[in-house]
Design an enzyme around this catalytic site. Sequence first.
Site, PDB file in Angstrom:
ATOM      1  N   CYS D  35       0.826  -1.222   0.000  1.00  0.00           N
ATOM      2  CA  CYS D  35       0.000   0.000   0.000  1.00  0.00           C
ATOM      3  C   CYS D  35       0.851   1.259   0.000  1.00  0.00           C
ATOM      4  O   CYS D  35       0.343   2.359  -0.207  1.00  0.00           O
ATOM      5  CB  CYS D  35      -0.932   0.017   1.206  1.00  0.00           C
ATOM      6  SG  CYS D  35      -2.119  -1.336   1.163  1.00  0.00           S
ATOM      7  N   HIS D  41      -1.518   3.559  -6.084  1.00  0.00           N
ATOM      8  CA  HIS D  41      -2.475   2.581  -6.600  1.00  0.00           C
ATOM      9  C   HIS D  41      -3.846   3.216  -6.380  1.00  0.00           C
ATOM     10  O   HIS D  41      -3.908   4.400  -6.012  1.00  0.00           O
ATOM     11  CB  HIS D  41      -2.327   1.222  -5.896  1.00  0.00           C
ATOM     12  CG  HIS D  41      -2.652   1.257  -4.446  1.00  0.00           C
ATOM     13  ND1 HIS D  41      -1.779   1.743  -3.516  1.00  0.00           N
ATOM     14  CD2 HIS D  41      -3.761   0.891  -3.766  1.00  0.00           C
ATOM     15  CE1 HIS D  41      -2.328   1.666  -2.315  1.00  0.00           C
ATOM     16  NE2 HIS D  41      -3.537   1.153  -2.440  1.00  0.00           N
ATOM     17  N   HIS D  82     -11.892  10.607  -9.180  1.00  0.00           N
ATOM     18  CA  HIS D  82     -10.843  10.755 -10.187  1.00  0.00           C
ATOM     19  C   HIS D  82      -9.723  11.682  -9.706  1.00  0.00           C
ATOM     20  O   HIS D  82      -9.065  12.335 -10.519  1.00  0.00           O
ATOM     21  CB  HIS D  82     -11.417  11.196 -11.538  1.00  0.00           C
ATOM     22  CG  HIS D  82     -12.100  10.063 -12.261  1.00  0.00           C
ATOM     23  ND1 HIS D  82     -13.315   9.574 -11.871  1.00  0.00           N
ATOM     24  CD2 HIS D  82     -11.708   9.292 -13.308  1.00  0.00           C
ATOM     25  CE1 HIS D  82     -13.648   8.567 -12.667  1.00  0.00           C
ATOM     26  NE2 HIS D  82     -12.702   8.377 -13.545  1.00  0.00           N
ATOM     27  N   GLU D 127     -13.499   0.181   0.735  1.00  0.00           N
ATOM     28  CA  GLU D 127     -12.299   0.417  -0.067  1.00  0.00           C
ATOM     29  C   GLU D 127     -12.176  -0.637  -1.162  1.00  0.00           C
ATOM     30  O   GLU D 127     -11.705  -0.363  -2.270  1.00  0.00           O
ATOM     31  CB  GLU D 127     -11.063   0.377   0.831  1.00  0.00           C
ATOM     32  CG  GLU D 127      -9.802   0.849   0.155  1.00  0.00           C
ATOM     33  CD  GLU D 127      -8.568   0.601   1.002  1.00  0.00           C
ATOM     34  OE1 GLU D 127      -7.803   1.545   1.206  1.00  0.00           O
ATOM     35  OE2 GLU D 127      -8.343  -0.549   1.475  1.00  0.00           O
TER      36      GLU D 127
END
Lengths: 138, 138, 138, 138, 138, 138
Positions: D35, D41, D82, D127
């Site tokens: 992570c 990511h 976004h 998530e």
Amino acid sequence: MARVRVTRRLHFAAAHRLGRGDWTAEQNAAVFGECANPNWHGHNYELDVTVEGEIDPETGYVMDLKVLKDLVEERVVGDLDHRNLNLDVEWMAGSNPTTENLVVAIWRRLQEAIEPPARLVRIVLWETPRNYVEYSGG
Amino acid sequence: MARVRVTRRLHFAAAHRLGRGDWTAEQNAAVFGECANPNWHGHNYELDVTVEGEIDPETGYVMDLKVLKDLVEERVVGDLDHRNLNLDVEWMAGSNPTTENLVVAIWRRLQEAIEPPARLVRIVLWETPRNYVEYSGG
Amino acid sequence: MARVRVTRRLHFAAAHRLGRGDWTAEQNAAVFGECANPNWHGHNYELDVTVEGEIDPETGYVMDLKVLKDLVEERVVGDLDHRNLNLDVEWMAGSNPTTENLVVAIWRRLQEAIEPPARLVRIVLWETPRNYVEYSGG
Amino acid sequence: MARVRVTRRLHFAAAHRLGRGDWTAEQNAAVFGECANPNWHGHNYELDVTVEGEIDPETGYVMDLKVLKDLVEERVVGDLDHRNLNLDVEWMAGSNPTTENLVVAIWRRLQEAIEPPARLVRIVLWETPRNYVEYSGG
Amino acid sequence: MARVRVTRRLHFAAAHRLGRGDWTAEQNAAVFGECANPNWHGHNYELDVTVEGEIDPETGYVMDLKVLKDLVEERVVGDLDHRNLNLDVEWMAGSNPTTENLVVAIWRRLQEAIEPPARLVRIVLWETPRNYVEYSGG
Amino acid sequence: MARVRVTRRLHFAAAHRLGRGDWTAEQNAAVFGECANPNWHGHNYELDVTVEGEIDPETGYVMDLKVLKDLVEERVVGDLDHRNLNLDVEWMAGSNPTTENLVVAIWRRLQEAIEPPARLVRIVLWETPRNYVEYSGG
């Protein structure tokens, strides 16, 4: 008239284990891993049955989905739900109950029972939310 | 710091049948219906494990979810996946494997293993996509 | 014995429109927007009914989910499925069929019918996959 | 009147990486694993916002869900969708964008904007389809 | 360049009832069962629209999905959402609103509007989470 | 023997942005909108890999799904999960990471690695729960 495909999804829960009766436990464990555990395991299967045909101009249906549902329950789900695929299902006798073998056996149970002009064109059988097998005959 | 609840979902597939060892097959069938079929059936279970705690200001975590996942796999899923809940699970021995009894047994396996300041506060166990049991201790 | 919550999910499809009989069409359109369209619209509702109680040491159940399912079908789903919530449901008569009003009406239909020691503790009613209302009495 | 909880689900897609600005890359990798990958990511987040209140006898609503949706889009989703949670969001500046920290920051953005008698009572932030965090204030 | 299929899923909620205007209520009830209830019922439909084409080497797109979404909203969803399929939709006038007839009508609305090199190749219309119809022209 | 299709679903989370290196930021923003945001965004991708073949009469498998899963993890998911599709993936270098381009690149990674008699026949790549791209070669 237009030709469309109509699908009905049904559900059943069953136990099974993978393996061949003519192999030793060691052979089955080597090939099928934890799926060969002798005391069984099980799944919630989702079964999607698809028929194809021209839309009947009188009804706007290819086939009454209530009729399709009743047929699948009578010929398939009623024999599989809350049963053991290795021990309890006459039309799976002698077959290793992989999802592949099961979907083909279900096809044979249903194909002969669906009346023209509707025609069985696809069965999708989900064994878990992460894998499924589909069969279209042939 | 704020107190939040963090959930990790895991999956396992198992066989079981409902019934009591001290009842006859007829009694079990009368009470548990098709769930008492002697040759077993099975399910894809979804298991949601929730811990609560204050967010650690250093990491922004209550508890590393990778640690929680490993713990649930080691103490619960590893014992249940591709097994028979009646025959193969030491910590379910002698217990009728209803979803109710199973969720409480899972709670006991996990509660003792989760380290403060995180605290186990809820387990939800889905037996099928249409039914589930939740337990919060007590 | 441990106290757990057990949930059964059911499904129904119904038509409705939002609005008050004592308002003009313009007032209803101003407050309820497209939900007040006079010719109705409809939804696939998902209904999650949760009961709580101690696990019965004899059966391992809080309440037989088959009994709960039959009860919800008889007292709720049978009256709502493939019906019009404004016109066809005696126990919604005179009520604006918002999801909020509907979930409370369903609660009243079920609470009186669930027998101790099980106790109705939560109903969740999904109107679409993107919104739902929950009610716990009070 | 009855007090109910009403939930609206929204969606956004964002990039992030976990880590502290005052730690070395090695420290961040040791604590946050993959992570902490420096090139980011991302996820498709699902956000469930729940308000509670008495049903307004005039409208049958606790709060118009269209109003709630517009509010969450304006104050939260419009800033996150976004975007990069580490670089682009003023109200997350200086915060390690764990799901825990993000859900608390979203709470603060929304709580001040929801008008009585409706009251923000729970936010759930998914998530991935396998983990989520919930926050109820406090 | 490679030829791929790109799908966009949209949602609408509508009321309908099945039946023919030239049949009596009894005839319609005999053929369509509860789907013929005179006061309507409704569904949350999911609509998957698939176009096929070669990937444009300049953009990496077959077709901008935002353009496809806007097109489907303008020509289809805008006419159907929160409407009555029997009464409110000009391009379904005189048609029994089965999912079969509806998917073919949607095809005709979209096919003429999608510009080459993209080509409409499949529409899937879910009426409930348990049944859907697909159409590929012809 | 019967010929069936077997699918395994896998998951990964990645960051990306759309755009061409030989275009200005303004050109990229004009064509790709918010997907061109310079600081990246990301998604939870679902990847369905389908192989076809005759059922092996010895095993009842087309291909061991554990082998397929390991292969996809090694050649695809291991390179993409928690990575940046523009910066970190050797076999996407120089390619605009649209879902269209990505699915074709995944196909090329997998096709050469799947051993007869199984044959790769379809890959479906979900970028969000509302859009996906499928590729069958050619």
